[in-house]
Scaffold this motif. Structure first.
Motif, mmCIF file in Angstrom:
data_model
loop_
_atom_site.group_PDB
_atom_site.id
_atom_site.type_symbol
_atom_site.label_atom_id
_atom_site.label_comp_id
_atom_site.label_asym_id
_atom_site.label_seq_id
_atom_site.Cartn_x
_atom_site.Cartn_y
_atom_site.Cartn_z
ATOM 1 N N VAL A 142 31.822 64.200 45.666
ATOM 2 C CA VAL A 142 31.481 64.518 44.269
ATOM 3 C C VAL A 142 32.542 65.463 43.694
ATOM 4 N N ALA A 143 33.170 65.038 42.586
ATOM 5 C CA ALA A 143 34.226 65.845 41.960
ATOM 6 C C ALA A 143 33.600 66.974 41.146
ATOM 7 N N LEU A 144 33.843 68.212 41.565
ATOM 8 C CA LEU A 144 33.300 69.371 40.838
ATOM 9 C C LEU A 144 34.288 69.758 39.738
ATOM 10 N N ASP A 145 34.335 68.932 38.697
ATOM 11 C CA ASP A 145 35.273 69.189 37.601
ATOM 12 C C ASP A 145 34.641 70.129 36.585
ATOM 13 N N PHE A 146 34.592 71.404 36.960
ATOM 14 C CA PHE A 146 33.995 72.430 36.105
ATOM 15 C C PHE A 146 34.999 73.567 35.945
ATOM 16 N N VAL A 163 32.273 67.412 48.636
ATOM 17 C CA VAL A 163 32.648 67.756 47.261
ATOM 18 C C VAL A 163 34.149 67.963 47.137
ATOM 19 N N LYS A 164 34.630 67.769 45.924
ATOM 20 C CA LYS A 164 36.060 67.956 45.650
ATOM 21 C C LYS A 164 36.241 69.123 44.681
ATOM 22 N N VAL A 165 37.108 70.054 45.058
ATOM 23 C CA VAL A 165 37.466 71.164 44.174
ATOM 24 C C VAL A 165 38.908 70.935 43.735
ATOM 25 N N LEU A 214 50.628 58.786 40.228
ATOM 26 C CA LEU A 214 49.474 59.157 39.400
ATOM 27 C C LEU A 214 49.057 57.956 38.558
ATOM 28 N N THR A 215 47.755 57.706 38.484
ATOM 29 C CA THR A 215 47.301 56.520 37.730
ATOM 30 C C THR A 215 47.509 56.688 36.232
ATOM 31 N N SER A 216 47.826 57.895 35.799
ATOM 32 C CA SER A 216 48.106 58.117 34.370
ATOM 33 C C SER A 216 49.501 57.610 34.002
ATOM 34 N N VAL A 251 45.910 58.262 51.873
ATOM 35 C CA VAL A 251 46.384 58.451 50.490
ATOM 36 C C VAL A 251 45.206 58.338 49.519
ATOM 37 N N VAL A 252 45.403 58.933 48.356
ATOM 38 C CA VAL A 252 44.498 58.686 47.234
ATOM 39 C C VAL A 252 44.987 57.390 46.602
ATOM 40 N N CYS A 253 44.105 56.465 46.307
ATOM 41 C CA CYS A 253 44.590 55.258 45.633
ATOM 42 C C CYS A 253 43.559 54.764 44.636
ATOM 43 N N THR A 275 39.366 56.829 47.012
ATOM 44 C CA THR A 275 39.445 56.128 45.724
ATOM 45 C C THR A 275 38.582 56.761 44.625
ATOM 46 N N PRO A 276 39.212 57.214 43.533
ATOM 47 C CA PRO A 276 38.452 57.640 42.342
ATOM 48 C C PRO A 276 38.269 56.448 41.391
ATOM 49 N N GLY A 277 37.656 56.712 40.234
ATOM 50 C CA GLY A 277 37.463 55.641 39.245
ATOM 51 C C GLY A 277 36.326 54.715 39.638
ATOM 52 N N ILE A 278 35.271 55.281 40.210
ATOM 53 C CA ILE A 278 34.143 54.488 40.698
ATOM 54 C C ILE A 278 32.981 54.601 39.709
ATOM 55 N N ARG A 279 32.430 53.470 39.339
ATOM 56 C CA ARG A 279 31.324 53.451 38.368
ATOM 57 C C ARG A 279 30.297 52.403 38.768
ATOM 58 N N ARG A 280 29.000 52.719 38.512
ATOM 59 C CA ARG A 280 27.976 51.677 38.633
ATOM 60 C C ARG A 280 28.034 50.829 37.357
ATOM 61 N N ASP A 328 37.305 58.029 30.475
ATOM 62 C CA ASP A 328 38.742 57.802 30.287
ATOM 63 C C ASP A 328 39.363 56.986 31.419
ATOM 64 N N GLN A 329 38.553 56.530 32.375
ATOM 65 C CA GLN A 329 39.093 55.711 33.465
ATOM 66 C C GLN A 329 39.374 54.308 32.930
ATOM 67 N N LYS A 330 40.602 53.826 33.153
ATOM 68 C CA LYS A 330 40.975 52.522 32.576
ATOM 69 C C LYS A 330 40.493 51.365 33.433
ATOM 70 N N LEU A 351 34.913 57.581 48.480
ATOM 71 C CA LEU A 351 34.917 57.379 47.027
ATOM 72 C C LEU A 351 34.754 58.726 46.324
ATOM 73 N N VAL A 352 35.626 58.991 45.360
ATOM 74 C CA VAL A 352 35.499 60.214 44.566
ATOM 75 C C VAL A 352 34.739 59.859 43.295
ATOM 76 N N VAL A 353 33.599 60.508 43.094
ATOM 77 C CA VAL A 353 32.776 60.226 41.917
ATOM 78 C C VAL A 353 32.520 61.541 41.182
ATOM 79 N N GLY A 354 32.869 61.566 39.903
ATOM 80 C CA GLY A 354 32.638 62.757 39.101
ATOM 81 C C GLY A 354 31.463 62.588 38.178
ATOM 82 N N ARG A 355 31.784 62.304 36.891
ATOM 83 C CA ARG A 355 30.770 62.318 35.831
ATOM 84 C C ARG A 355 29.524 61.470 36.065
ATOM 85 N N PRO A 356 29.631 60.291 36.703
ATOM 86 C CA PRO A 356 28.381 59.533 36.905
ATOM 87 C C PRO A 356 27.340 60.313 37.711
ATOM 88 N N ILE A 357 27.795 61.301 38.500
ATOM 89 C CA ILE A 357 26.835 62.146 39.235
ATOM 90 C C ILE A 357 26.678 63.499 38.544
HETATM 91 O O1 C5P Z 1 34.405 61.761 36.376
HETATM 92 P P1 C5P Z 1 35.210 60.807 37.195
HETATM 93 O O2 C5P Z 1 34.382 60.003 38.187
HETATM 94 O O3 C5P Z 1 36.122 59.926 36.360
HETATM 95 O O4 C5P Z 1 36.126 61.768 38.073
HETATM 96 C C1 C5P Z 1 37.120 61.286 38.940
HETATM 97 C C2 C5P Z 1 37.788 62.409 39.664
HETATM 98 O O5 C5P Z 1 38.873 61.853 40.422
HETATM 99 C C3 C5P Z 1 38.408 63.484 38.775
HETATM 100 O O6 C5P Z 1 38.357 64.721 39.500
HETATM 101 C C4 C5P Z 1 39.828 63.031 38.614
HETATM 102 O O7 C5P Z 1 40.721 64.086 38.379
HETATM 103 C C5 C5P Z 1 40.104 62.414 39.984
HETATM 104 N N1 C5P Z 1 41.174 61.425 40.006
HETATM 105 C C6 C5P Z 1 41.155 60.292 39.212
HETATM 106 N N2 C5P Z 1 42.194 59.417 39.262
HETATM 107 C C7 C5P Z 1 43.216 59.624 40.081
HETATM 108 C C8 C5P Z 1 43.247 60.742 40.904
HETATM 109 C C9 C5P Z 1 42.186 61.635 40.834
HETATM 110 O O8 C5P Z 1 40.203 60.081 38.470
HETATM 111 N N3 C5P Z 1 44.188 58.748 40.152
#
Ligand code: C5P
Length: 233
Positions: free
Chosen positions: A7-11, A31-33, A118-120, A154-156, A176-181, A188-190, A206-212
């Motif tokens: 769980v991403a603690l984006d606070f 959790v992720k800090v 970076l995925t951005s 790696v993060v991917c 892996t981030p960018g996970i959604r039900r 903002d995840q594309k 799986l890294v999950v932020g806002r959905p949780i």
């Molecule tokens: O809220 P959400 O589930 O989109 O959060 C995803 C988390 O994963 C955030 O902490 C974001 O910074 C991180 N992250 C990401 N995409 C990447 C690397 C990290 O969304 N490529």
């Protein structure tokens, strides 16, 4: 159970992070800090989170000269974090020195993973910084370099998982981030993927932020993610 949800603690403040943790069970997730929370609260918060039983992925993406990164990694390992990361574009020597710094922590050492591209960054952005190959090729190249340098994974992005899983050994972690039900807003995840699909494609965690974190009931949302993961594990 293997805890696969991080769980991403984006606070930006301790009380927000800790009040979320009050509603989660440390047996059900890690959790992720990241940079925001760590910059706001520092190492003291790491201890408070650990005292509540949570394993921490310290997502500070170190990128500097090898000696500086190795020293930072050593300090992070001394804090007892479960996982930490560096930028693979810092190069082989930087990653090797970071890995060597962890050897001193023995068998309890944190997992060390790398960020590839970076995925951005779109391909135009890569051109601007002198990278002429496709994003996919650059991701693959940096993932192999991370593996060769002795890193644990790696993060991917969800889009890259299947390709990397086919190329790299099973024990190499893909985070892996960018996970959604299906019903979640993508925000903002594309490119997003469901939890079961991501695990089926070969993600290890799986890294999950806002959905949780923004759910009406974070523990119910976490339970749903865990159920989806269990259905394919
Ligand atoms: O809220 P959400 O589930 O989109 O959060 C995803 C988390 O994963 C955030 O902490 C974001 O910074 C991180 N992250 C990401 N995409 C990447 C690397 C990290 O969304 N490529």
């Amino acid at each position: 159970m293997t805890k696969k949800i991080i769980v991403a603690l984006d606070f930006n403040a301790e009380d927000k992070a800790l009040s979320l943790l009050d509603s989660l069970d440390a047996k059900q997730c890690r959790v992720k800090v990241g940079k925001e929370l760590f910059t706001a609260c520092g190492p003291q918060l790491i201890t408070k989170i650990q005292d509540r039983g949570f394993d921490i992925f310290l997502d500070l993406k170190f990128h500097d000269i090898p000696n500086t990164v190795a020293n930072a990694v050593r300090v992070a390992a001394d804090m007892g974090v479960w996982m930490l990361n560096v930028h693979a574009s810092g190069g082989r020597e930087m990653m090797e020195k970071a890995r060597e710094a962890l050897e001193e922590s023995g068998s309890e050492r944190p997992l060390l993973i790398a960020v590839t591209v970076l995925t951005s960054l779109a391909e135009d952005d890569l051109r601007q910084i002198g990278i002429e190959v496709s994003t996919e090729e650059q991701v693959s190249r940096l993932a192999f370099l991370s593996h060769d340098a002795g890193l644990d994974g790696v993060v991917c992005s969800a889009a890259e998982t299947r390709l990397l899983r086919a190329q790299l050994p099973a024990e190499f972690c893909l985070v892996t981030p960018g996970i959604r039900r299906a019903a979640d807003a993508s925000g903002d995840q594309k490119r997003v993927l469901g939890p079961a699909e991501a695990i089926s494609n070969g993600s290890s965690y799986l890294v999950v932020g806002r959905p949780i974190t923004q759910a009406e009931s974070p523990s119910d949302a976490l339970a749903e993610f865990n159920l989806a993961v269990a259905s394919v594990s």
